[in-house]
Design a protein around this motif. Structure first.
Motif, mmCIF file in Angstrom:
data_model
loop_
_atom_site.group_PDB
_atom_site.id
_atom_site.type_symbol
_atom_site.label_atom_id
_atom_site.label_comp_id
_atom_site.label_asym_id
_atom_site.label_seq_id
_atom_site.Cartn_x
_atom_site.Cartn_y
_atom_site.Cartn_z
ATOM 1 N N ARG A 280 -17.477 11.043 38.099
ATOM 2 C CA ARG A 280 -16.209 11.619 37.556
ATOM 3 C C ARG A 280 -16.789 12.916 37.232
ATOM 4 O O ARG A 280 -17.541 12.857 36.140
ATOM 5 C CB ARG A 280 -15.537 10.905 36.992
ATOM 6 C CG ARG A 280 -14.631 9.755 37.542
ATOM 7 C CD ARG A 280 -13.874 8.934 36.632
ATOM 8 N NE ARG A 280 -12.730 9.853 35.832
ATOM 9 C CZ ARG A 280 -12.287 10.490 34.970
ATOM 10 N NH1 ARG A 280 -13.398 10.292 33.988
ATOM 11 N NH2 ARG A 280 -11.417 11.118 34.716
ATOM 12 N N ALA A 281 -16.296 13.904 37.680
ATOM 13 C CA ALA A 281 -16.697 15.351 37.210
ATOM 14 C C ALA A 281 -16.512 15.522 35.542
ATOM 15 O O ALA A 281 -17.207 16.022 34.749
ATOM 16 C CB ALA A 281 -16.020 16.625 37.969
ATOM 17 N N GLU A 282 -15.313 14.888 35.146
ATOM 18 C CA GLU A 282 -15.176 14.993 33.766
ATOM 19 C C GLU A 282 -16.002 14.245 32.728
ATOM 20 O O GLU A 282 -16.068 14.469 31.662
ATOM 21 C CB GLU A 282 -13.708 14.600 33.603
ATOM 22 C CG GLU A 282 -12.653 15.380 33.815
ATOM 23 C CD GLU A 282 -12.581 15.324 35.659
ATOM 24 O OE1 GLU A 282 -12.933 14.564 36.188
ATOM 25 O OE2 GLU A 282 -11.641 16.092 36.165
ATOM 26 N N ASP A 283 -16.777 13.374 33.434
ATOM 27 C CA ASP A 283 -17.522 12.637 32.573
ATOM 28 C C ASP A 283 -18.907 13.151 32.066
ATOM 29 O O ASP A 283 -19.856 12.549 31.244
ATOM 30 C CB ASP A 283 -18.094 11.355 33.316
ATOM 31 C CG ASP A 283 -16.546 10.506 33.414
ATOM 32 O OD1 ASP A 283 -15.760 10.672 32.614
ATOM 33 O OD2 ASP A 283 -16.685 9.446 34.465
ATOM 34 N N PHE A 284 -19.237 14.344 32.850
ATOM 35 C CA PHE A 284 -20.314 15.163 32.528
ATOM 36 C C PHE A 284 -20.170 16.251 31.642
ATOM 37 O O PHE A 284 -19.372 16.923 31.801
ATOM 38 C CB PHE A 284 -21.098 15.471 34.017
ATOM 39 C CG PHE A 284 -21.441 14.415 34.657
ATOM 40 C CD1 PHE A 284 -22.817 13.603 34.635
ATOM 41 C CD2 PHE A 284 -20.391 13.578 35.810
ATOM 42 C CE1 PHE A 284 -22.991 12.707 35.602
ATOM 43 C CE2 PHE A 284 -21.111 12.832 36.473
ATOM 44 C CZ PHE A 284 -22.245 12.223 36.452
ATOM 45 N N HIS A 285 -21.220 16.676 30.773
ATOM 46 C CA HIS A 285 -21.258 17.758 30.077
ATOM 47 C C HIS A 285 -21.907 18.777 30.953
ATOM 48 O O HIS A 285 -22.518 18.825 31.843
ATOM 49 C CB HIS A 285 -22.039 17.508 28.563
ATOM 50 C CG HIS A 285 -21.362 16.733 27.650
ATOM 51 N ND1 HIS A 285 -20.438 16.744 27.270
ATOM 52 C CD2 HIS A 285 -22.088 15.387 27.580
ATOM 53 C CE1 HIS A 285 -20.132 15.714 26.345
ATOM 54 N NE2 HIS A 285 -21.334 14.889 26.691
ATOM 55 N N PRO A 286 -21.548 20.232 30.413
ATOM 56 C CA PRO A 286 -22.086 21.669 31.075
ATOM 57 C C PRO A 286 -23.844 21.269 31.429
ATOM 58 O O PRO A 286 -24.362 20.596 30.275
ATOM 59 C CB PRO A 286 -21.765 22.582 30.342
ATOM 60 C CG PRO A 286 -20.466 22.109 29.588
ATOM 61 C CD PRO A 286 -20.829 20.581 29.460
#
Length: 772
Positions: A280-286
């Motif tokens: 999920r994209a929201e699970d990753f930091h920049p």
């Protein structure tokens, strides 16, 4: 948030119901139009209940299929269940409609065709639903429509092929039937309703399309306003990108849209991007990655992702922030942290790191390392005369000259205002170091040309060797600094290797510096007074105030030892002010109006406001200004002659008498006498010492006396110790004399009648002849 989600769910359910109603009614109308055309000449009627049930089966069955399709998504089981429901709805509507027909004939069905028709309807329905994954393109819409048409028409025609009609006599019909004309009217009304619903759906679709396009335009506009790169992708391909993205990647939007996302980034970043795609994209930091431009270059960017809905379906929005400027700034900051901002040479921190590395390398081999500490001589003079900008330019050119004399493996660092340190690696002998250091000094002794001005400086160098003089960077730097200190003490402009005894001497000197800073507060300074007498009568006219330092352990310390130290440490201004204040206070208490003479060193003359100090001391102690004599040497003119003349004029305006001390020992005393008119000149005692043994000295003193008198100046001679010197100086016509013959410096002025009588007796004619 929950209320909005419920509203979206209700709206979607209403759309499913409308779609099911339109589809079911369309299929029902198609079926009964075909039925009316199947037996156009036969008398046929249709059961009302069965006919109504058939349309309900078509609508409700379609609704059930759509709901299953919506809930199950694209899973094979879900698609199969939805296709079965839709095929069953079409088949149920068909065979209920056929069974509702009551004609003057018998109807027979072939089971094989029935099974085939139902299977055909289900298969085509499953295929149609499976191909609805992307209805955004017109081509896909046509394809799905074709599969649904095959599902409907295939079932209808195969089902009609299963029907056999056998004519019979018409029977009585009950009232729960509908005739062909009535059925045709009903079919027409339903078809009209379907057309109206289709028209409304078309209008709604156009409205939604316009709204979607408007939203897309607004999104593009907002994206173009952003400095960050924004693009949207689905299934690994780019769907949209803003203007910042086209500038970053160096390609038009039409070229980028449709490209695989991985093609936009460096191959080394593919694993990280694939890992993000699986989660999920929201699970990753920049995360920092490298974007690949159209020219093949790479640009460092910070990547962030979020899941959004784009064109009615889930997609991934990616934001890229260009890190090029930040990387450049970080590199610049790192460089500035390790280098001197003016000369771009390594600073002390980087010097110590490189020196430590050189020492480690030398410890493993058979070579040595040398540390050369360099200092520019007369650099402060350049700063004072021409300003700091000229001094900075001189430092820059000096650094370039020294770098040209060094090997690439060596290091030159700037560690202070005009101080440099050279680290020489791979040294085989002290002679090699001496040669390199001499070249560095010689490069700085060549004249500089800066802004049409010719500048001349020199340099001093102190050298320390590894491992002889130290085994760490700290000890070697300290040893080289001590050696440099010794060179500067010995007159500058040379080089010295470190010697162990230098450290002890330096420690003693620094201890003396520390103690000198406390000498005034501890009341350890003293003024001694030596008389200056009239060369004709022997009468006392002036007392010269001479400073002494009564050290609590060392006793009296010679001024020749601590005055240069005070000048180097900046204490001379404070000590000089104390001397002027104390001399004025003492002279004000003398019983006779003798003058008091004080020496002002060149450093004190430059560092302090001498005029203000003198004026304050005179006023505070009530001493007449003509009773104070200020003695200076010609050195005060060397750095800034114009300012020196300005200060001397200010002192003259106070009524102070001014004397030029140590006359004849400098370089250009005559030019200074031309620039400023002193009240008197003092002939240095070095001339008097050789007066009786060298005739040339007598000639020089006679010339100085005559010069002074011709200029209207009083002439005072220092260092008179014998009657013979007294006699010869009286013959030369000197105005005043000073020396041990008349009195040694004493803590208090000797003003008794006995002292004055003794002085007068020295100048009596019989005494002079006897002593001669």
């Amino acid at each position: 948030m929950a209320r909005a989600s419920q509203a979206r769910h209700l709206g979607f359910s209403l759309w499913l119901l409308a779609a099911a109603a339109v589809f079911g009614c369309s299929v029902w109308s198609l079926h009964f139009v075909a039925m009316l055309a199947f037996l156009p000449s036969a008398q046929a009627a249709y059961g009302l209940f069965a006919t109504a049930t058939s349309i309900a089966v078509a609508v409700l069955g379609t609704l059930g299929a759509l709901m299953i399709w919506r809930r199950s998504g694209s899973s094979p089981a879900g698609l199969t269940a939805a296709g079965l429901a839709l095929g069953a709805a079409i088949a149920g509507m068909h065979y209920l409609g056929v069974s509702a027909m009551q004609a003057s004939s018998l109807l027979f069905f072939d089971p094989t065709y029935i099974v085939g028709s139902v299977a055909m309807s289900v298969v085509f329905a499953v295929i149609a639903l499976a191909r609805t994954a992307d209805l955004g393109s017109f081509r896909r819409c046509v394809e799905v429509t074709a599969w649904l048409t095959l599902a409907i028409c295939g079932l209808h025609f195969t089902g009609m092929a299963a029907l056999t009609v056998a004519p019979i006599l018409p029977g009585d019909q009950d009232g729960y039937v509908i005739g062909s004309a009535s059925l045709g009217l009903a079919v027409g009304l339903v078809s009209l309703g379907v057309l109206i619903a289709g028209l409304l759906a078309l209008l709604m679709q156009q409205h939604l399309t316009r709204r979607r396009l408007d939203e897309l335009s607004r999104m593009r506009l907002l994206g173009d306003l952003a400095y960050e790169v924004l693009f949207i992708h689905r299934d690994g391909r780019v769907l949209e990108i803003n203007s910042a993205g086209t500038r970053l990647f160096g390609a038009a939007a039409e070229t980028i849209i449709g490209m695989p996302v991985l093609d936009l980034f460096a191959e080394t970043d593919a694993p990280a991007l694939s890992r993000r795609a699986r989660g999920r994209a929201e699970d990753f930091h920049p995360e920092e990655v490298n974007a690949r431009t159209a020219t093949g270059g790479c640009v460092p960017v910070e990547l962030s992702c979020r899941t959004i809905r784009f064109d009615g379906r889930p997609a991934t929005a990616v934001a890229l922030r260009d890190l090029s400027d930040r990387k450049r700034d970080e590199a610049r900051i790192r460089h500035l942290a390790l280098h001197d901002a003016l000369t771009d040479l390594p600073n002390r921190y980087l010097l110590e790191k490189r020196l430590a590395h050189a020492l480690d390398a030398a410890a493993q081999g058979s070579t040595s390392v040398a540390v050369v500490y360099l200092d520019l001589d007369r650099f402060k003079t350049v700063n004072d005369l021409y300003g700091h900008a000229m001094g900075d330019a001189l430092l820059i050119q000096s650094a370039k000259r020294m770098l040209a004399e060094m090997a690439p493996s060596d290091t030159l660092a700037r560690v202070g205002g005009d101080e440099f340190v050279a680290v020489l690696a791979d040294i085989r002998s002290p002679e090699q170091v001496s040669e390199i250091a001499a070249r560095l000094i010689a490069s700085l002794e060549r004249p500089f040309r800066i802004e049409d001005k010719r500048l001349e400086v020199s340099a001093s160098a102190g050298i320390a060797l590894f491992p002889t003089d130290g085994s760490t960077a700290e000890t070697l730097l300290r040893a080289a600094d001590i050696a440099l200190y010794r060179v500067k003490d010995e007159g500058r402009g040379g080089l010295r290797f470190f010697e162990a005894r230098m450290d002890a001497q330096l420690q003693a000197r620094r201890q003396l510096e520390q103690e000198l800073t406390q000498a005034i507060d501890r009341d350890e300074l003293r003024l001694f007074y030596q008389p200056i007498v009239n060369a004709g009568t022997g009468e006392i006219e002036t007392f010269e105030a001479l400073i002494r330092w009564l050290h609590p352990e060392r006793g009296f310390v010679s001024p020749a030892e601590f005055i240069p130290l005070a000048e180097q440490t900046g204490l001379i201004a404070r000590i000089g002010q104390w001397v002027i204040e104390t001399a004025c206070e003492t002279a004000a208490a003398w019983p006779q109006p003798w003058r008091v003479s004080v020496n002002v060193s060149p450093s004190q003359f430059r560092q302090a406001d001498t005029t203000a100090v003198v004026a304050s001391a005179l006023a505070r102690n009530g001493l007449a200004s003509d009773r104070l004599v200020v003695e200076i040497t010609e050195s005060v003119f060397i750095q800034d002659a114009d300012r020196a003349v300005q200060v001397l004029n200010a002192l003259r305006a106070l009524g102070i008498r001014l004397a030029l001390d140590d006359f004849g020992t400098g370089y250009s005393s005559l030019s200074y006498l031309q620039r400023f008119r002193f009240d008197k000149i003092k002939i240095d005692q070095s001339f008097v010492r050789d007066l009786e043994s060298h005739s040339d000295t007598l000639t020089i003193v006679r010339a100085i006396v005559n010069l002074g008198h011709n200029l209207g100046l009083h002439v005072t001679v220092e260092g008179v110790e014998t009657a013979g010197q007294l006699s010869r100086l009286r013959d030369l016509g000197c105005d005043q004399m000073q020396g041990y013959l008349f009195g040694r410096p004493a803590p208090a002025a000797k003003t008794s009648e006995f002292d004055q009588a003794r002085l007068r007796s020295l100048f009596a004619e019989p005494a002079l002849r006897a002593r001669a």
